[in-house]
Design a protein around this motif. Structure first.
Motif, PDB file in Angstrom:
ATOM      1  N   VAL A 178       6.155  -7.943  -5.387  1.00  0.00           N
ATOM      2  CA  VAL A 178       6.769  -7.124  -4.874  1.00  0.00           C
ATOM      3  C   VAL A 178       8.010  -7.776  -3.997  1.00  0.00           C
ATOM      4  CG1 VAL A 178       7.077  -4.907  -3.337  1.00  0.00           C
ATOM      5  CG2 VAL A 178       5.132  -5.172  -4.809  1.00  0.00           C
ATOM      6  N   ARG A 180      10.660  -7.355  -1.326  1.00  0.00           N
ATOM      7  CA  ARG A 180      11.242  -6.362  -0.126  1.00  0.00           C
ATOM      8  C   ARG A 180      12.741  -6.942   0.495  1.00  0.00           C
ATOM      9  NH1 ARG A 180       6.287  -5.452   4.087  1.00  0.00           N
ATOM     10  NH2 ARG A 180       8.079  -4.066   4.863  1.00  0.00           N
ATOM     11  N   ASP A 184      10.524 -10.223   4.299  1.00  0.00           N
ATOM     12  CA  ASP A 184       9.223  -9.636   4.197  1.00  0.00           C
ATOM     13  C   ASP A 184       9.195  -8.317   5.468  1.00  0.00           C
ATOM     14  OD1 ASP A 184       9.533 -10.768   6.895  1.00  0.00           O
ATOM     15  OD2 ASP A 184       7.383 -11.689   6.562  1.00  0.00           O
ATOM     16  N   ARG A 185      10.355  -7.965   5.814  1.00  0.00           N
ATOM     17  CA  ARG A 185      10.202  -6.657   6.781  1.00  0.00           C
ATOM     18  C   ARG A 185      10.890  -5.499   6.475  1.00  0.00           C
ATOM     19  NH1 ARG A 185      11.128  -9.234  12.816  1.00  0.00           N
ATOM     20  NH2 ARG A 185       9.468 -10.834  12.514  1.00  0.00           N
ATOM     21  N   PRO A 187      12.509  -2.525   3.342  1.00  0.00           N
ATOM     22  CA  PRO A 187      11.852  -1.595   2.384  1.00  0.00           C
ATOM     23  C   PRO A 187      11.759  -2.411   1.041  1.00  0.00           C
ATOM     24  CG  PRO A 187      13.914  -0.945   2.516  1.00  0.00           C
ATOM     25  CD  PRO A 187      13.869  -1.928   3.665  1.00  0.00           C
ATOM     26  N   VAL A 188      11.163  -1.676   0.082  1.00  0.00           N
ATOM     27  CA  VAL A 188      10.981  -2.385  -1.458  1.00  0.00           C
ATOM     28  C   VAL A 188      12.192  -2.273  -1.903  1.00  0.00           C
ATOM     29  CG1 VAL A 188      10.082  -1.729  -3.509  1.00  0.00           C
ATOM     30  CG2 VAL A 188       8.626  -1.730  -1.629  1.00  0.00           C
ATOM     31  N   ALA A 239       2.572  -8.140   0.057  1.00  0.00           N
ATOM     32  CA  ALA A 239       3.694  -7.484   0.401  1.00  0.00           C
ATOM     33  C   ALA A 239       3.724  -6.690   1.700  1.00  0.00           C
ATOM     34  CB  ALA A 239       4.060  -6.207  -0.634  1.00  0.00           C
ATOM     35  N   VAL A 376       4.137   0.396   3.803  1.00  0.00           N
ATOM     36  CA  VAL A 376       5.542  -0.438   3.335  1.00  0.00           C
ATOM     37  C   VAL A 376       6.273   0.633   2.595  1.00  0.00           C
ATOM     38  CG1 VAL A 376       6.482  -2.078   1.733  1.00  0.00           C
ATOM     39  CG2 VAL A 376       4.336  -2.708   2.961  1.00  0.00           C
ATOM     40  N   LEU A 379       6.869   1.641  -1.295  1.00  0.00           N
ATOM     41  CA  LEU A 379       5.539   1.177  -1.987  1.00  0.00           C
ATOM     42  C   LEU A 379       4.749   1.980  -1.865  1.00  0.00           C
ATOM     43  CD1 LEU A 379       4.437  -1.415  -3.516  1.00  0.00           C
ATOM     44  CD2 LEU A 379       3.232  -1.953  -1.403  1.00  0.00           C
TER      45      LEU A 379
END
Length: 550
Positions: A178, A180, A184-185, A187-188, A239, A376, A379
């Motif tokens: 996935v 982001r 890694d912080r 939104p998708v 994710a 997340v 997600l």
């Protein structure tokens, strides 16, 4: 693992990973709401778990339920089976929406078996399964409900009759990671996918729905197809989402015994056979469930599986028998089971059916609300991959297809409601894949899990399985579908073992022989939090301490 640059890109509003009941229900609803939808699946669209669901859909129909039955009664049965870990609010919400979800499925073309007899015109046939106190399970083709649900959904998806046209499908592609926005912080921002030739693609989208099914392939013997390798839960954990209740793997008590050493997917003998009066007996003809539970052969699955396992150990045999010889019209009512029995030379009308437990349904998964949202942004998860609060420590029979229908529809509506304005997707995307996790040999994982984490676990067996898998884990030389699946299975195996080791009690389908009693201090979920650099962090069910699990 760092992958090569994407060789192609595509865009969508919503990427759905998986083409089973939850995924296709969501895709159709999203299409009808005007979203650009793309469904991604590893194999052909009909290769998932949905087609193998035999029993039916548990639902209290507004215009055709058993006298005295109600949604509240269905809720009570679900909570009774769940070992104290289901969320009553989630159970009530999902089950109350069941009639509308089934009606929507019928409008999409699904055909269920009609009731027979005087005054039955227009009504659907109802059956009863383990844990249910009423006849409320609708079915299709006798014991081919999943196949009919899948047929109807895929036909609706391929139809050009909708003003939006057919649902776009990308088959033969495994989801790798996935994306982001902002590392890694954020939104998708999309999804990396890989085809069978090793070609890497990037799907840019502000929303991804995981509907990949469970992780039954962690075990050597299962009712699940080869695709059930835990990809969705692994994707979500890497994710940054949270998973819960992974230790609760339900073993179906009546799976056709096809001989010693049978591996992979084994034929299911639907619970509806017992609902129609069949009984379990051992090799000496003694009833297995007599005195084990007030519902005897219709007790919840965890109770029946545990009783069968104890009887096998006591008698030193490999299978028990489901005696359905007194049931009239077996071949007509259960054609799928009849065909599987015939293939091994068993005639259910004359011979008891040899059965034994096998891994079946995963009650835990990615933590979501009843609309499929994870922690997340962007997600979502629905179906067996998700932990919506419906199942708790043990699933009530035939609630799973219903959950996929209800939460699939709701997730699509949630996505549509949240994509009200333009959402900027990341211009540059990091190509570091699989989040620092490496695979172990699949056969070793399956053997270790079957020895150490099946019915009747103990601390020593769980630790030995974890040690064996950890020792066999090594970086893969390249990126392929097999590497993606084996990496997911390795992550999920360690997650299940860690959660099962943390829960030092027996509850639902989690049975610890070294802790045989249920402990009220554990009456809440165990959470897996964080998954980076090849390590999990587990918060125990009995305390708030956190511990790292390599």
């Amino acid at each position: 693992m760092t992958g090569p640059a994407a060789t192609w890109e595509a865009r969508a509003d919503l990427v759905v990973v998986g083409s089973g009941v939850a995924g296709m229900t969501a895709a159709l609803e999203a299409r009808d709401l005007g979203l650009r939808v793309l469904v991604v699946t590893k194999d052909d669209a009909d290769a998932g778990s949905t087609r193998w669901a035999q029993g039916g859909i548990a639902v209290v129909l507004e215009d055709g339920h058993e006298p005295g039955d109600s949604v509240d009664r269905h809720v009570a049965d679900t909570l009774a089976a769940a070992g104290g870990l289901a969320d009553p609010a989630a159970v009530g919400s999902i089950l109350a929406d069941g009639p509308a979800a089934v009606a929507a499925l019928r409008r999409r073309g699904a055909v269920f078996d009609p009731a027979e007899g005087v005054g039955a015109a227009g009504a659907l046939a109802l059956t009863r399964e383990g844990g249910h106190t009423a006849f409320r399970v609708v079915h299709a083709g006798g014991d081919a409900t999943g196949a009919e649900v899948e047929r109807a959904l895929l036909a609706a998806a391929s139809s050009a009759g909708s003003s939006a046209g057919p649902v776009a499908m990308l088959t033969g592609h495994v989801a790798v990671e996935v994306v982001r926005a902002g590392g890694d912080r954020g939104p998708v921002g999309g999804l990396w996918v890989l085809d069978d030739t090793g070609r890497l693609g990037l799907l840019r989208a502000p929303a991804v729905l995981l509907a990949t099914g469970g992780y039954g392939q962690l075990f050597a013997s299962t009712t699940n197809p080869d695709t059930a390798t835990g990809d969705g839960v692994a994707l979500a954990l890497r994710a940054g989402a949270v998973a819960a209740d992974l230790e609760f793997v339900q073993f179906h008590p009546t799976v056709l015994y096809t001989g010693p050493g049978a591996r992979g997917r084994r034929p299911l003998v639907t619970e509806a056979v017992r609902g129609h009066g069949a009984v379990l007996v051992d090799s000496a003809g003694h009833r297995v469930m007599a005195g084990e539970h007030p519902l005897e052969d219709l007790a919840p699955r965890d109770v029946v599986s545990a009783a069968v396992t104890r009887r096998l150990a006591a008698t030193g045999t490999r299978c028990v028998y489901l005696d359905a010889t007194a049931l009239p019209g077996f071949a007509r009512r259960f054609p799928t089971v009849f065909a599987a029995c015939s293939a091994i030379g068993v005639d259910p009308a004359a011979d008891p059916i040899p059965v034994s437990p096998a891994a079946h349904y995963c009650c835990g998964g990615v933590v979501t609300d009843v609309d499929g949202r994870t922690g997340v942004a962007g997600l979502y998860a629905a179906g067996e991959v998700a932990r919506s609060g419906l199942h708790g420590a043990n699933r009530l029979a035939s609630n799973s297809l219903l959950e996929g229908l209800v939460v699939g529809r709701r997730a699509a509506r949630a996505v549509a409601g949240e994509l009200t304005g333009p959402r900027r997707l990341p211009a540059a995307v990091d190509a570091v894949l699989l989040g620092g996790w490496a695979p172990a040999d699949r056969d070793l994982v399956q053997r270790a899990m079957s020895r150490g984490a099946a019915i009747g676990r103990d601390g020593a067996g769980l630790a030995a399985a974890s040690d064996a898998i950890e020792a066999a884990t090594a970086p893969a030389p390249g990126l392929s579908r097999a590497v993606v699946e084996d990496t997911a299975m390795t992550l999920l195996a360690q997650a299940v073992l860690a959660a099962a080791g943390t829960r030092t009690e027996s509850r639902g389908c989690h049975v610890r022989t070294d802790f045989p009693r249920t402990d009220d201090t554990y009456q809440r979920s165990s959470l897996l939090v964080g998954c980076s650099g090849g390590a999990l962090t587990v918060r125990g069910a009995a305390d708030e301490q956190t511990q790292g699990v390599a």
